[in-house]
Design a protein around this motif. Structure first.
Motif, PDB file in Angstrom:
ATOM      1  N   MET A   1      14.011  50.516  22.450  1.00 40.34           N
ATOM      2  CA  MET A   1      15.046  50.867  23.319  1.00 40.34           C
ATOM      3  C   MET A   1      16.235  49.546  22.911  1.00 40.34           C
ATOM      4  SD  MET A   1      15.259  50.968  27.228  1.00 40.34           S
ATOM      5  CE  MET A   1      13.551  51.422  27.311  1.00 40.34           C
TER       6      MET A   1
ATOM      7  N   LEU B   1      19.403  46.664  23.484  1.00 44.14           N
ATOM      8  CA  LEU B   1      19.405  45.890  24.830  1.00 44.14           C
ATOM      9  C   LEU B   1      20.730  46.454  25.383  1.00 44.14           C
ATOM     10  CD1 LEU B   1      19.496  42.316  23.074  1.00 44.14           C
ATOM     11  CD2 LEU B   1      17.703  43.478  24.321  1.00 44.14           C
TER      12      LEU B   1
ATOM     13  N   LEU C   1      19.299  48.865  28.067  1.00 41.24           N
ATOM     14  CA  LEU C   1      18.717  48.261  28.912  1.00 41.24           C
ATOM     15  C   LEU C   1      19.847  48.002  30.156  1.00 41.24           C
ATOM     16  CD1 LEU C   1      16.262  45.413  27.745  1.00 41.24           C
ATOM     17  CD2 LEU C   1      15.620  47.523  29.229  1.00 41.24           C
TER      18      LEU C   1
ATOM     19  N   LYS D   1      20.874  50.922  31.752  1.00 40.37           N
ATOM     20  CA  LYS D   1      19.797  51.513  32.862  1.00 40.37           C
ATOM     21  C   LYS D   1      20.123  50.686  34.167  1.00 40.37           C
ATOM     22  CE  LYS D   1      16.341  53.985  30.056  1.00 40.37           C
ATOM     23  NZ  LYS D   1      14.936  54.336  30.328  1.00 40.37           N
ATOM     24  N   ASP D   2      20.151  49.325  33.851  1.00 38.62           N
ATOM     25  CA  ASP D   2      20.407  48.533  34.930  1.00 38.62           C
ATOM     26  C   ASP D   2      21.572  48.680  35.933  1.00 38.62           C
ATOM     27  OD1 ASP D   2      18.565  46.296  35.863  1.00 38.62           O
ATOM     28  OD2 ASP D   2      20.473  45.517  36.365  1.00 38.62           O
TER      29      ASP D   2
ATOM     30  N   ARG E   1      20.833  51.531  38.121  1.00 37.12           N
ATOM     31  CA  ARG E   1      19.558  51.348  39.111  1.00 37.12           C
ATOM     32  C   ARG E   1      20.216  50.734  40.314  1.00 37.12           C
ATOM     33  NH1 ARG E   1      16.233  46.973  40.490  1.00 37.12           N
ATOM     34  NH2 ARG E   1      16.871  45.609  38.818  1.00 37.12           N
ATOM     35  N   ARG E   2      21.067  49.637  39.927  1.00 38.22           N
ATOM     36  CA  ARG E   2      22.011  49.007  41.080  1.00 38.22           C
ATOM     37  C   ARG E   2      23.186  49.692  41.306  1.00 38.22           C
ATOM     38  NH1 ARG E   2      19.365  43.785  40.864  1.00 38.22           N
ATOM     39  NH2 ARG E   2      18.053  43.820  38.977  1.00 38.22           N
TER      40      ARG E   2
ATOM     41  N   GLU F   1      13.215  38.417  37.347  1.00 36.35           N
ATOM     42  CA  GLU F   1      13.483  39.560  36.332  1.00 36.35           C
ATOM     43  C   GLU F   1      13.901  38.805  35.080  1.00 36.35           C
ATOM     44  OE1 GLU F   1      15.814  42.855  36.923  1.00 36.35           O
ATOM     45  OE2 GLU F   1      16.558  42.776  34.944  1.00 36.35           O
TER      46      GLU F   1
ATOM     47  N   LEU G   1      10.830  36.864  33.632  1.00 34.72           N
ATOM     48  CA  LEU G   1      10.262  37.982  33.062  1.00 34.72           C
ATOM     49  C   LEU G   1      10.534  38.317  31.484  1.00 34.72           C
ATOM     50  CD1 LEU G   1       7.720  39.950  33.001  1.00 34.72           C
ATOM     51  CD2 LEU G   1       9.442  41.682  33.982  1.00 34.72           C
ATOM     52  N   LEU G   2      11.899  38.524  31.466  1.00 30.45           N
ATOM     53  CA  LEU G   2      12.258  38.739  30.063  1.00 30.45           C
ATOM     54  C   LEU G   2      12.287  37.881  29.425  1.00 30.45           C
ATOM     55  CD1 LEU G   2      15.718  40.775  31.340  1.00 30.45           C
ATOM     56  CD2 LEU G   2      13.568  41.739  30.446  1.00 30.45           C
TER      57      LEU G   2
ATOM     58  N   VAL H   1       8.470  37.285  27.744  1.00 33.76           N
ATOM     59  CA  VAL H   1       8.080  38.515  27.123  1.00 33.76           C
ATOM     60  C   VAL H   1       8.853  38.376  25.580  1.00 33.76           C
ATOM     61  CG1 VAL H   1       7.537  40.275  28.586  1.00 33.76           C
ATOM     62  CG2 VAL H   1       9.577  40.301  27.740  1.00 33.76           C
ATOM     63  N   GLY H   2       9.777  37.287  25.650  1.00 33.46           N
ATOM     64  CA  GLY H   2      10.350  36.912  24.198  1.00 33.46           C
ATOM     65  C   GLY H   2      11.817  36.949  24.304  1.00 33.46           C
ATOM     66  N   ALA H   3      12.636  37.314  25.433  1.00 37.68           N
ATOM     67  CA  ALA H   3      14.062  37.410  25.447  1.00 37.68           C
ATOM     68  C   ALA H   3      14.641  35.917  24.838  1.00 37.68           C
ATOM     69  CB  ALA H   3      14.495  38.036  26.623  1.00 37.68           C
TER      70      ALA H   3
ATOM     71  N   GLN I   1      19.774  36.782  23.564  1.00 38.10           N
ATOM     72  CA  GLN I   1      19.702  38.204  23.924  1.00 38.10           C
ATOM     73  C   GLN I   1      19.898  38.640  25.314  1.00 38.10           C
ATOM     74  OE1 GLN I   1      15.830  37.995  22.620  1.00 38.10           O
ATOM     75  NE2 GLN I   1      16.340  39.697  20.746  1.00 38.10           N
TER      76      GLN I   1
ATOM     77  N   ILE J   1      22.394  41.081  27.075  1.00 37.93           N
ATOM     78  CA  ILE J   1      22.213  42.499  28.132  1.00 37.93           C
ATOM     79  C   ILE J   1      23.079  42.132  29.524  1.00 37.93           C
ATOM     80  CG2 ILE J   1      20.556  43.222  29.894  1.00 37.93           C
ATOM     81  CD1 ILE J   1      18.271  42.125  28.181  1.00 37.93           C
TER      82      ILE J   1
ATOM     83  N   VAL K   1      10.223  29.570  21.580  1.00 34.93           N
ATOM     84  CA  VAL K   1      10.687  31.094  21.952  1.00 34.93           C
ATOM     85  C   VAL K   1       9.993  31.793  20.758  1.00 34.93           C
ATOM     86  CG1 VAL K   1      12.416  32.987  21.963  1.00 34.93           C
ATOM     87  CG2 VAL K   1      13.204  30.864  23.276  1.00 34.93           C
TER      88      VAL K   1
ATOM     89  N   ARG L   1       6.439  34.191  21.342  1.00 34.64           N
ATOM     90  CA  ARG L   1       6.527  35.541  21.005  1.00 34.64           C
ATOM     91  C   ARG L   1       5.257  35.943  20.172  1.00 34.64           C
ATOM     92  NH1 ARG L   1      12.416  36.242  18.774  1.00 34.64           N
ATOM     93  NH2 ARG L   1      13.633  36.482  20.785  1.00 34.64           N
TER      94      ARG L   1
ATOM     95  N   ALA M   1       5.699  38.676  38.942  1.00 34.29           N
ATOM     96  CA  ALA M   1       6.619  39.477  37.946  1.00 34.29           C
ATOM     97  C   ALA M   1       6.258  40.999  37.876  1.00 34.29           C
ATOM     98  CB  ALA M   1       6.170  38.770  36.540  1.00 34.29           C
TER      99      ALA M   1
ATOM    100  N   LEU N   1      10.092  45.932  35.482  1.00 33.34           N
ATOM    101  CA  LEU N   1      11.450  46.249  35.525  1.00 33.34           C
ATOM    102  C   LEU N   1      11.655  47.573  36.074  1.00 33.34           C
ATOM    103  CD1 LEU N   1      13.067  44.905  32.168  1.00 33.34           C
ATOM    104  CD2 LEU N   1      12.750  43.833  34.631  1.00 33.34           C
TER     105      LEU N   1
ATOM    106  N   MET O   1      13.832  49.760  36.294  1.00 34.20           N
ATOM    107  CA  MET O   1      14.596  50.810  35.669  1.00 34.20           C
ATOM    108  C   MET O   1      13.790  51.501  34.585  1.00 34.20           C
ATOM    109  SD  MET O   1      15.839  47.750  34.573  1.00 34.20           S
ATOM    110  CE  MET O   1      16.669  46.920  33.241  1.00 34.20           C
TER     111      MET O   1
ATOM    112  N   PRO P   1       8.425  43.835  25.242  1.00 30.16           N
ATOM    113  CA  PRO P   1       8.831  42.841  24.469  1.00 30.16           C
ATOM    114  C   PRO P   1       9.445  43.159  23.125  1.00 30.16           C
ATOM    115  CG  PRO P   1       6.583  42.814  25.393  1.00 30.16           C
ATOM    116  CD  PRO P   1       7.308  44.077  25.756  1.00 30.16           C
TER     117      PRO P   1
ATOM    118  N   ASN Q   1      11.835  45.111  22.498  1.00 34.34           N
ATOM    119  CA  ASN Q   1      13.142  45.153  22.876  1.00 34.34           C
ATOM    120  C   ASN Q   1      13.951  43.795  22.194  1.00 34.34           C
ATOM    121  OD1 ASN Q   1      14.132  47.626  24.422  1.00 34.34           O
ATOM    122  ND2 ASN Q   1      12.582  46.916  25.597  1.00 34.34           N
ATOM    123  N   PHE Q   2      13.007  42.547  22.253  1.00 32.07           N
ATOM    124  CA  PHE Q   2      13.495  41.388  21.778  1.00 32.07           C
ATOM    125  C   PHE Q   2      13.094  40.852  20.412  1.00 32.07           C
ATOM    126  CE2 PHE Q   2      13.254  41.908  26.461  1.00 32.07           C
ATOM    127  CZ  PHE Q   2      14.599  41.812  26.719  1.00 32.07           C
ATOM    128  N   PHE Q   3      12.020  41.376  20.022  1.00 31.03           N
ATOM    129  CA  PHE Q   3      11.622  41.045  18.489  1.00 31.03           C
ATOM    130  C   PHE Q   3      10.958  42.252  18.152  1.00 31.03           C
ATOM    131  CE2 PHE Q   3       8.397  39.356  21.539  1.00 31.03           C
ATOM    132  CZ  PHE Q   3       7.240  39.884  20.871  1.00 31.03           C
TER     133      PHE Q   3
END
Lengths: 396, 242
Positions: A1, A3, A6, A9-10, A13-14, A297, A300-301, A304-306, A310, A314, B86, B90, B100, B103, B105, B115, B117-119
């Protein structure tokens, strides 16, 4: 997907918060579009009016005050002595130096007065004109119904005036105690004439005790039309030799009118700037509150590696999209507001015309408001540490 | 677990952490040294404020020690730049946080694949989406793949977090109170899943918990109190063997 997906979609959602943001952007864009479009219409209406008249040169009283101009934009309170007409014609003929070249002089007398239609009093602008000369100068002038007046107690009504006041042919209207039969209804030309009542020149002059005075002298001449330098000379000579009048070419006429509009434009632009400032402040507050509610959030992003860039992509994509939507909605809203403003108040005869440049301006203003207001909170929160985001008391 | 052979996967040497708060300096960790090997399931246990989360953050390079060293596979990582960290995180770590939520949506599968989406995943054969579905199914969420988070229970939400942690094939999973707010059945499901993953996939897993029933299912329990390392206890998990 992606960015961007994303981000989109957000937005959906809001919906509630996105709608607030959208409204904060749509309002200044719509106001700006309305002002730009109205001034554009006013400008083109003035040019059209000037060129439609087909007049080469206009002579009017000097120093007409803005507050003395009637609601439909003509001078109804300052006058020129009729003796000036001969002087103007003489200067024009001396300038063109061609006795065969025809000079048509059209004079008008304007008066603002209450017209009695049945029992109703209606504030109106009455134009005293010589129908024969007017038609000679403007062969394109047409009636939608009836005929041109054949005696002193007949009148012609502007198209919009007749339809809005529900006046028909053969109706009788009373003006300054005198009755006039409606002989014809004039076609609409998207000009102030659509809202006027036309009656024989001398009758109107006499009716208002202004015999020997006119409101405006219009000159039509082919040589002056073709030679702008010669026209400028004629204008300068008239202004130099005849006191208390102002000669203008139609271009100058519209420039002068436009200068009046420009004065208002400055004031209205100040309103736009204030609206944009309020909008940016509101967007800043909404974005800050939204981002703080999303702090976990963000953590969290990041976890997970953001990367920071990035995250900025977003969030700024979200606000960029809302800004674009604001521009896309604000412009048509501005069109509708312009149309309503014109129909109900200004009567410039503007239709709904899409101006690509203004669409771009609307989009740019929407994006500008959105990005300027959201950049700082977005930038600041993208820097937050993952550990701090989860330690935050704000709930996501 | 034998930690004597070769270089440990992760090593902390005399780590100290202090926070400068408005009320003054607070010591969160003091002289903590420990090592964790691949395939180990370690539980950090202690009362609130004992420094469990701080230690977990330092292990996962989410925070830097005020003093001391953090080594991953023998390489010191506590001095790396944020940008390097970072990329490093990863590749090596996955995190599961108590708070946490997925998400809102995105559906379960999209949250699992978040994950990426970012790498881009490295050295992976096969379809990432299929692998995501397999992981979700293995966690008992096969019927929830396309459901939105609002349709899930608390236990299911935590399983989505585990699925998201597994999709990147991490060398280490760090979980802060992963079983808090769950009922007993879900708590046991989560810890048993961790145990299975550490044994079958060789992933080092460190969890923080208040819950001794959960801690007793780990390989080791590290006891902390007031930021001080009290005891490193090897556990024989009787219920696990059963």
């Amino acid at each position: 997907m992606e960015l961007i997906v994303l981000a989109i979609k957000d937005i959906f959602r809001r919906k509630g918060k996105s709608l607030y943001l959208l409204i904060a952007i749509v309002i200044p864009v719509a106001i700006l579009s309305t002002i730009l479009l109205t001034f554009d219409n006013a400008d083109s209406s003035l040019s059209t009016l000037a060129s439609k008249f087909g007049f080469t040169l206009i002579v009017q009283p000097k120093n007409i005050r803005v507050d003395k101009i009637s609601q439909i934009g003509v001078n109804t309170q300052e006058y020129i002595p009729e003796g000036v007409i001969a002087d103007v014609e003489r200067i024009v003929r001396e300038t063109i130096r061609n006795p065969k070249d025809k000079v048509i002089t059209v004079v008008r007398f304007y008066q603002e007065d209450d017209l009695l239609i049945g029992k109703a009093k209606v504030s109106s602008v009455v134009a005293g004109i010589d129908f024969k000369t007017e038609l000679e100068a403007k062969p394109s002038w047409k009636l939608t119904s009836g005929r041109w007046p054949e005696n002193d107690q007949e009148a012609v009504l502007g198209g919009s005036y007749a339809s809005s006041r529900k006046v028909s042919l053969q109706d009788t209207v009373t003006l300054g105690g005198s009755e006039f039969k409606v002989a014809g209804i004039l076609q609409n030309y998207n000009s102030s004439e659509d809202y006027m009542v036309f009656a024989p020149f001398a009758v109107i002059q006499k009716l208002y005790n202004k015999s020997g005075f006119v409101s405006v002298i219009n000159i039509q001449n082919v040589s002056l039309d073709k030679d702008k330098k010669m026209l400028q000379t004629a204008v300068a000579e008239i202004n130099k030799n005849i006191p208390n009048i102002m000669a203008l070419s139609p271009q100058q006429f519209s420039t002068m009118k436009y200068a009046l509009l420009k004065k208002s434009l400055k004031f209205l632009m100040a309103i736009v700037v204030a609206t944009i400032a309020v909008s940016i402040f509101s967007i800043f507050n909404i974005v800050t509150s939204v981002l703080y509610s999303r702090i976990k959030e963000i953590g969290l992003l990041k976890s997970v590696g953001a990367s920071r860039s990035q995250l900025l992509t977003i969030f700024l994509s979200e606000y960029l999209s809302i800004g674009l939507m604001g521009g896309l909605i604000g412009y048509p809203l501005g069109l509708i507001m312009t149309y309503l403003l014109d129909s109900l108040l200004l009567k410039l005869g503007a239709g709904i015309k899409i101006n690509i440049l203004y669409v771009l301006v609307a989009l740019l203003v929407g994006v500008f408001c959105s990005l300027i207001a959201s950049f700082y909170p977005t930038y600041r929160l993208s820097k937050i540490k993952i550990t701090d985001s989860f330690r935050s008391q704000w709930e996501g | 677990m034998d930690t004597s052979k070769g270089t440990p996967f992760l090593e902390l040497k005399d780590v100290n952490k202090t926070f400068n708060l408005a009320s003054g300096e607070v010591t969160a960790l003091e002289h903590v040294s420990l090592s964790i090997n691949k395939g180990e399931l370690v539980a950090l246990v202690g009362p609130s404020g004992s420094g469990k989360t701080t230690l977990l953050n330092i292990i996962g390079s989410l925070d830097r020690p005020t003093r001391g060293e953090v080594l991953l596979e023998g390489i010191r990582i506590d001095g790396l730049s944020e940008e390097d960290l970072v990329h490093f995180r990863r590749e090596k770590f996955s995190f599961i946080f108590q708070d946490a939520k997925p998400l809102r949506m995105l559906n379960v599968l999209e949250n699992t694949l978040l994950p990426f989406n970012f790498f881009k995943p490295k050295n992976r054969n096969g379809n990432i989406k299929d692998e995501g579905i397999e992981i979700i199914k293995s966690l008992g969420l096969g019927h929830r793949i396309y459901h939105m988070p609002s349709q899930l229970s608390g236990g299911e939400i935590q399983r989505v977090a585990i699925a998201r942690a597994l999709i990147t094939h991490p060398a280490m999973i760090l979980a802060d109170e992963p079983t808090a707010n769950l009922d007993r059945a879900n708590r046991l499901f989560v810890i048993d899943t961790f145990r299975k993953l550490s044994k079958e996939k060789g992933i080092a897993i460190v969890i923080s918990t208040h819950d001794l029933e959960i801690a007793n299912r780990a390989d080791r329990i590290i006891h902390l109190k007031d930021g001080v390392f009290l005891k490193d206890e090897v556990v024989a998990c009787t219920p696990c063997a059963a």
